[in-house]
Motif scaffolding. Structure first.
Motif, PDB file in Angstrom:
ATOM      1  N   GLN A 285      25.303  34.887 -15.690  1.00 33.14           N
ATOM      2  CA  GLN A 285      24.432  35.102 -14.548  1.00 33.14           C
ATOM      3  C   GLN A 285      25.141  34.666 -13.266  1.00 33.14           C
ATOM      4  O   GLN A 285      25.961  33.756 -13.275  1.00 33.14           O
TER       5      GLN A 285
ATOM      6  N   HIS B 188      28.187  30.842 -10.650  1.00 35.61           N
ATOM      7  CA  HIS B 188      27.751  31.568 -11.843  1.00 35.61           C
ATOM      8  C   HIS B 188      27.642  30.610 -13.016  1.00 35.61           C
ATOM      9  O   HIS B 188      28.095  29.467 -12.950  1.00 35.61           O
TER      10      HIS B 188
ATOM     11  N   PRO C 276      25.340  38.533 -24.339  1.00 35.56           N
ATOM     12  CA  PRO C 276      24.970  38.350 -22.933  1.00 35.56           C
ATOM     13  C   PRO C 276      24.871  36.871 -22.581  1.00 35.56           C
ATOM     14  O   PRO C 276      25.105  36.000 -23.404  1.00 35.56           O
ATOM     15  N   GLY C 277      24.510  36.596 -21.338  1.00 34.49           N
ATOM     16  CA  GLY C 277      24.314  35.212 -20.908  1.00 34.49           C
ATOM     17  C   GLY C 277      24.890  34.900 -19.543  1.00 34.49           C
ATOM     18  O   GLY C 277      24.511  33.912 -18.917  1.00 34.49           O
TER      19      GLY C 277
ATOM     20  N   ASP D 242      21.265  38.608 -13.823  1.00 38.84           N
ATOM     21  CA  ASP D 242      22.081  38.906 -14.991  1.00 38.84           C
ATOM     22  C   ASP D 242      23.224  39.837 -14.588  1.00 38.84           C
ATOM     23  O   ASP D 242      23.006  40.848 -13.927  1.00 38.84           O
TER      24      ASP D 242
ATOM     25  N   CYS E 208      26.326  43.508 -18.735  1.00 37.19           N
ATOM     26  CA  CYS E 208      27.190  43.059 -19.829  1.00 37.19           C
ATOM     27  C   CYS E 208      27.433  44.166 -20.855  1.00 37.19           C
ATOM     28  O   CYS E 208      27.749  43.869 -22.014  1.00 37.19           O
TER      29      CYS E 208
ATOM     30  N   TRP F  74      18.696  33.808  -9.931  1.00 41.62           N
ATOM     31  CA  TRP F  74      19.800  34.110 -10.835  1.00 41.62           C
ATOM     32  C   TRP F  74      19.702  35.559 -11.301  1.00 41.62           C
ATOM     33  O   TRP F  74      18.642  36.003 -11.743  1.00 41.62           O
TER      34      TRP F  74
END
Length: 279
Positions: free
Chosen positions: A191, A230, A188-189, A201, A204, A199
């Motif tokens: 945004q 993003h 993940p990561g 998420d 994912c 922000w």
């Protein structure tokens, strides 16, 4: 605002997907034609490449921008001073590529490009008449025979703890192109910036396909479709030891395509690359 995955097989998929793009600049698809197994294999094979010395034989060409880009030349996002914590490879069908990886990555490129053309048709079909009248030619036709469409294999290495303060894997930015197709990464990561500045998420779940609007489509649609900011944030705790691989396909029009009264695709791309310090 919340991003939810749209079922590609749903009878209302096109409408729901384009509405998500309109509201957030992002759309997420599930049950789409891109095979999870193929993506997983590509991640594994290219992570091995990035972890080997073979990559040094494929260092990018400044003139053509194909090949391997080491972290020392990583991009600096517009408005930022720190380089992103990443290395990457630019694959074009006409460009350099390791023989052992070429067939697999080329087949992925072609199948994802075919899906991307379909999604551009969705976007055009669901655009209000007052928006579609801005399009100088059908959106899917803009990328026909384009040699500019880029598949970037991104490798975010494990964090060592000695990174520059405030440096992250990918600082906040917008994409330059028409649309970007991105299978969910192995970590993940990602945004997206909401209208209120917070922000969110991006979903994912492995198997999802993430699509976002680029600056060129924003320009071509008279800013009806937003090119949303993003970023990819750094992991925390034990996750810092894991690398992250992602496979964005950036759909670029032919250079001569007219986006608006102000820009062709070529003039827009050159302006943005100068801002990024790439050329």
């Amino acid at each position: 605002m919340k991003l939810e995955a749209v079922d590609y097989q749903s009878p209302t998929a096109a409408k729901d997907f384009v509405e998500s793009l309109r509201q957030t600049g992002f759309g997420v698809l599930k049950n789409h034609p891109i095979s999870k197994e193929r993506v997983s294999d590509i991640y594994a094979h290219w992570e091995a490449f990035f972890n080997s010395d073979d990559k040094e034989a494929f260092v990018y060409s400044k003139d053509t921008q194909d090949g391997f880009f080491p972290q020392s030349v990583s991009e600096v996002a517009k408005g930022f001073k720190k380089k992103d914590i990443k290395e990457y490879y630019h694959y074009y069908p006409w460009g350099k590529c390791p023989d052992s990886l070429k067939q697999e990555i080329h087949e992925y490129y072609q199948s994802t490009l075919e899906l991307a053309r379909e999604l551009l048709n969705w976007i055009e079909a669901e655009s209000p008449e007052e928006v579609s009248q801005h399009y100088r030619e059908p959106l899917s036709n803009m990328v026909k025979d384009s040699e500019q469409t880029l598949l970037r294999i991104l490798h975010y290495p494990p964090l060592k703890g000695d990174e520059e303060p405030d440096a992250i894997r990918a600082a906040a930015h917008e994409d330059i192109n028409l649309i970007t197709l991105l299978p969910a990464a192995n970590e993940p990561g990602l945004q997206v910036k909401a209208k209120d500045g917070s922000w969110l998420d991006v979903p994912c779940d492995f198997g999802n396909l993430i699509v976002n609007i680029g600056d060129m489509l924003q320009e071509a649609s008279g800013h009806y479709f937003p090119s949303t900011t993003h970023r990819v944030i750094n992991p925390e705790g034990a996750d810092t030891s894991r690398a992250r691989i992602s496979l964005p396909l950036f759909l670029h029009p032919r250079p001569a395509v007219v986006l608006s009264d102000k820009y062709t695709a070529d003039s827009y791309l050159r302006e943005r690359l100068r801002e990024l310090g790439v050329v």
